[in-house]
Design a protein around this motif. Sequence first.
Motif, PDB file in Angstrom:
ATOM      1  N   LEU A 173       0.806  -1.213   0.000  1.00 39.70           N
ATOM      2  CA  LEU A 173       0.000   0.000   0.000  1.00 39.70           C
ATOM      3  C   LEU A 173       0.846   1.274   0.000  1.00 39.70           C
ATOM      4  N   ARG A 174       2.145   1.128   0.150  1.00 42.20           N
ATOM      5  CA  ARG A 174       3.016   2.296   0.025  1.00 42.20           C
ATOM      6  C   ARG A 174       3.043   2.817  -1.407  1.00 42.20           C
ATOM      7  N   SER A 175       2.778   1.936  -2.376  1.00 43.16           N
ATOM      8  CA  SER A 175       2.881   2.339  -3.784  1.00 43.16           C
ATOM      9  C   SER A 175       1.675   1.945  -4.624  1.00 43.16           C
ATOM     10  N   VAL A 176       0.672   1.342  -3.982  1.00 42.89           N
ATOM     11  CA  VAL A 176      -0.517   0.901  -4.709  1.00 42.89           C
ATOM     12  C   VAL A 176      -1.752   1.506  -4.046  1.00 42.89           C
ATOM     13  N   PRO A 177      -2.679   2.082  -4.824  1.00 39.61           N
ATOM     14  CA  PRO A 177      -3.899   2.650  -4.236  1.00 39.61           C
ATOM     15  C   PRO A 177      -4.724   1.600  -3.495  1.00 39.61           C
ATOM     16  N   THR A 178      -5.481   2.065  -2.525  1.00 46.46           N
ATOM     17  CA  THR A 178      -6.289   1.166  -1.697  1.00 46.46           C
ATOM     18  C   THR A 178      -7.246   0.317  -2.520  1.00 46.46           C
ATOM     19  N   LEU A 179      -7.959   0.943  -3.454  1.00 53.26           N
ATOM     20  CA  LEU A 179      -8.936   0.195  -4.245  1.00 53.26           C
ATOM     21  C   LEU A 179      -8.270  -0.856  -5.128  1.00 53.26           C
ATOM     22  N   VAL A 180      -7.067  -0.566  -5.602  1.00 53.93           N
ATOM     23  CA  VAL A 180      -6.344  -1.551  -6.409  1.00 53.93           C
ATOM     24  C   VAL A 180      -5.959  -2.748  -5.552  1.00 53.93           C
ATOM     25  N   ALA A 181      -5.429  -2.476  -4.357  1.00 55.64           N
ATOM     26  CA  ALA A 181      -5.020  -3.563  -3.465  1.00 55.64           C
ATOM     27  C   ALA A 181      -6.228  -4.403  -3.036  1.00 55.64           C
ATOM     28  N   GLY A 182      -7.319  -3.728  -2.669  1.00 51.98           N
ATOM     29  CA  GLY A 182      -8.515  -4.458  -2.257  1.00 51.98           C
ATOM     30  C   GLY A 182      -9.110  -5.282  -3.390  1.00 51.98           C
ATOM     31  N   SER A 183      -9.121  -4.693  -4.591  1.00 55.97           N
ATOM     32  CA  SER A 183      -9.633  -5.427  -5.759  1.00 55.97           C
ATOM     33  C   SER A 183      -8.765  -6.638  -6.061  1.00 55.97           C
ATOM     34  N   GLY A 184      -7.450  -6.459  -5.981  1.00 55.53           N
ATOM     35  CA  GLY A 184      -6.541  -7.573  -6.231  1.00 55.53           C
ATOM     36  C   GLY A 184      -6.712  -8.683  -5.224  1.00 55.53           C
ATOM     37  N   ARG A 185      -6.846  -8.310  -3.954  1.00 55.28           N
ATOM     38  CA  ARG A 185      -7.028  -9.305  -2.906  1.00 55.28           C
ATOM     39  C   ARG A 185      -8.258 -10.162  -3.166  1.00 55.28           C
ATOM     40  N   MET A 186      -9.369  -9.514  -3.472  1.00 58.79           N
ATOM     41  CA  MET A 186     -10.608 -10.249  -3.649  1.00 58.79           C
ATOM     42  C   MET A 186     -10.677 -10.962  -4.996  1.00 58.79           C
ATOM     43  N   ALA A 187     -10.175 -10.330  -6.064  1.00 59.49           N
ATOM     44  CA  ALA A 187     -10.266 -10.937  -7.401  1.00 59.49           C
ATOM     45  C   ALA A 187      -9.355 -12.151  -7.532  1.00 59.49           C
ATOM     46  N   PHE A 188      -8.088 -12.010  -7.139  1.00 58.91           N
ATOM     47  CA  PHE A 188      -7.178 -13.153  -7.206  1.00 58.91           C
ATOM     48  C   PHE A 188      -7.623 -14.253  -6.234  1.00 58.91           C
ATOM     49  N   GLY A 189      -8.119 -13.858  -5.075  1.00 56.53           N
ATOM     50  CA  GLY A 189      -8.613 -14.845  -4.125  1.00 56.53           C
ATOM     51  C   GLY A 189      -9.807 -15.598  -4.674  1.00 56.53           C
ATOM     52  N   LEU A 190     -10.650 -14.891  -5.426  1.00 54.37           N
ATOM     53  CA  LEU A 190     -11.833 -15.529  -6.002  1.00 54.37           C
ATOM     54  C   LEU A 190     -11.450 -16.625  -6.995  1.00 54.37           C
ATOM     55  N   VAL A 191     -10.381 -16.392  -7.746  1.00 53.18           N
ATOM     56  CA  VAL A 191      -9.921 -17.412  -8.700  1.00 53.18           C
ATOM     57  C   VAL A 191      -9.583 -18.710  -7.966  1.00 53.18           C
ATOM     58  N   VAL A 192      -8.899 -18.569  -6.836  1.00 53.52           N
ATOM     59  CA  VAL A 192      -8.519 -19.752  -6.050  1.00 53.52           C
ATOM     60  C   VAL A 192      -9.761 -20.439  -5.483  1.00 53.52           C
ATOM     61  N   LEU A 193     -10.689 -19.642  -4.950  1.00 56.24           N
ATOM     62  CA  LEU A 193     -11.892 -20.219  -4.342  1.00 56.24           C
ATOM     63  C   LEU A 193     -12.768 -20.930  -5.371  1.00 56.24           C
ATOM     64  N   VAL A 194     -12.937 -20.323  -6.531  1.00 58.77           N
ATOM     65  CA  VAL A 194     -13.738 -20.965  -7.584  1.00 58.77           C
ATOM     66  C   VAL A 194     -13.054 -22.253  -8.042  1.00 58.77           C
ATOM     67  N   GLY A 195     -11.727 -22.223  -8.157  1.00 58.36           N
ATOM     68  CA  GLY A 195     -10.985 -23.428  -8.512  1.00 58.36           C
ATOM     69  C   GLY A 195     -11.191 -24.526  -7.486  1.00 58.36           C
ATOM     70  N   TYR A 196     -11.228 -24.136  -6.215  1.00 58.50           N
ATOM     71  CA  TYR A 196     -11.452 -25.122  -5.147  1.00 58.50           C
ATOM     72  C   TYR A 196     -12.837 -25.743  -5.277  1.00 58.50           C
ATOM     73  N   LEU A 197     -13.858 -24.919  -5.536  1.00 55.59           N
ATOM     74  CA  LEU A 197     -15.209 -25.453  -5.704  1.00 55.59           C
ATOM     75  C   LEU A 197     -15.275 -26.394  -6.894  1.00 55.59           C
ATOM     76  N   ALA A 198     -14.579 -26.030  -7.980  1.00 53.73           N
ATOM     77  CA  ALA A 198     -14.599 -26.874  -9.184  1.00 53.73           C
ATOM     78  C   ALA A 198     -13.936 -28.223  -8.917  1.00 53.73           C
ATOM     79  N   VAL A 199     -12.786 -28.202  -8.257  1.00 57.25           N
ATOM     80  CA  VAL A 199     -12.040 -29.433  -7.993  1.00 57.25           C
ATOM     81  C   VAL A 199     -12.810 -30.358  -7.056  1.00 57.25           C
ATOM     82  N   THR A 200     -13.515 -29.751  -6.088  1.00 51.46           N
ATOM     83  CA  THR A 200     -14.236 -30.558  -5.105  1.00 51.46           C
ATOM     84  C   THR A 200     -15.675 -30.854  -5.526  1.00 51.46           C
ATOM     85  N   GLY A 201     -16.055 -30.439  -6.738  1.00 49.28           N
ATOM     86  CA  GLY A 201     -17.384 -30.745  -7.256  1.00 49.28           C
ATOM     87  C   GLY A 201     -18.517 -29.983  -6.591  1.00 49.28           C
ATOM     88  N   ARG A 202     -18.251 -28.795  -6.117  1.00 47.25           N
ATOM     89  CA  ARG A 202     -19.286 -28.035  -5.403  1.00 47.25           C
ATOM     90  C   ARG A 202     -19.887 -26.896  -6.221  1.00 47.25           C
TER      91      ARG A 202
END
Length: 302
Positions: A173-202
């Motif tokens: 956050l020293r060099s990245v705007p708050t909204l960019v960091a928050g968007s990255g946290r949730m968007a990249f995290g969502l990719v992992v979570l959706v992948g987990y649901l797909a792998v586990t058949g949910r």
Amino acid sequence: MNAPRAGILLALGTALISGVSVFLNGFAVRQFPDPATYTTLKNAVAAAILVAAFLAVSGVPRGLGRRRWLGLAALGVIGGSVPFLLFFTGLSQASAPAAAVIHKTLFIWVALLAIVLLRERIGAWQVGALVVLLAAQLMVQPPTGVSLGGGEALIALATGLWAVETIVAKRLLRSVPTLVAGSGRMAFGLVVLVGYLAVTGRLALVAELGIVQWVWVLGTGALLAVYVGTWYAALQRAPAVTVAAVLTLGAPVTAGLQLIASGSLPAAGSIAGYLMIVLAGGALAAGLLWGRDHEPRTAAAG
């Protein structure tokens, strides 16, 4: 208003949002057949809101560079996805008291990491306030019936990852705007979570949800988006140690809402613990709001 003061006010707002969110999530998660499905959908709503807000304010991000993109991806993995999966898996194997006690130590790990890695300095009165906070958390949730096993290990690992996320976010956050960091946290995290649901058949469970469940997803997802935005904004402006400690004020908010909903008082020890959290957390916040030294203190480089 200088940055640290603004950061503490944002942290106080984040604590209020956290207290309300924890209370509502306790009801919401029971409406779903699987916690991972609920978490994924809730995070998807938060990601959509944060990304839309950023695009509306600044447009498509440019010039971030490879290191910053990697930092955003790291936030998604160590903050926005893997810890949730570890925590819920551990919770299914461990006792609720064990989960609560382990997770409530989060601010201590953030403080230790911030001192070592961010070189934040804290005074004797701040150390005392942190000790009081820890004692208060244990009074609210006494460590009776806590044992060590595989589930507890997963919860401890999740708590450690969330602590590391705080440090990574503070640096980024020293060099990245708050909204960019928050968007990255949730968007990249969502990719992992959706992948987990797909792998586990949910993934198929999503199509079976009703209108009431979608209302819960939209409401709690919106709260999560505001929480992440204000939390990261606070971290950008104030010391990580203080922000993490102030966030513990969310616990009394949740307790107050539970009191209103149930009409029954918690145990005397818990009430005393909540009062201690308010006093210690409030003292740490007041130290930056009205103290002489409003700037985060870091050790000199070298």
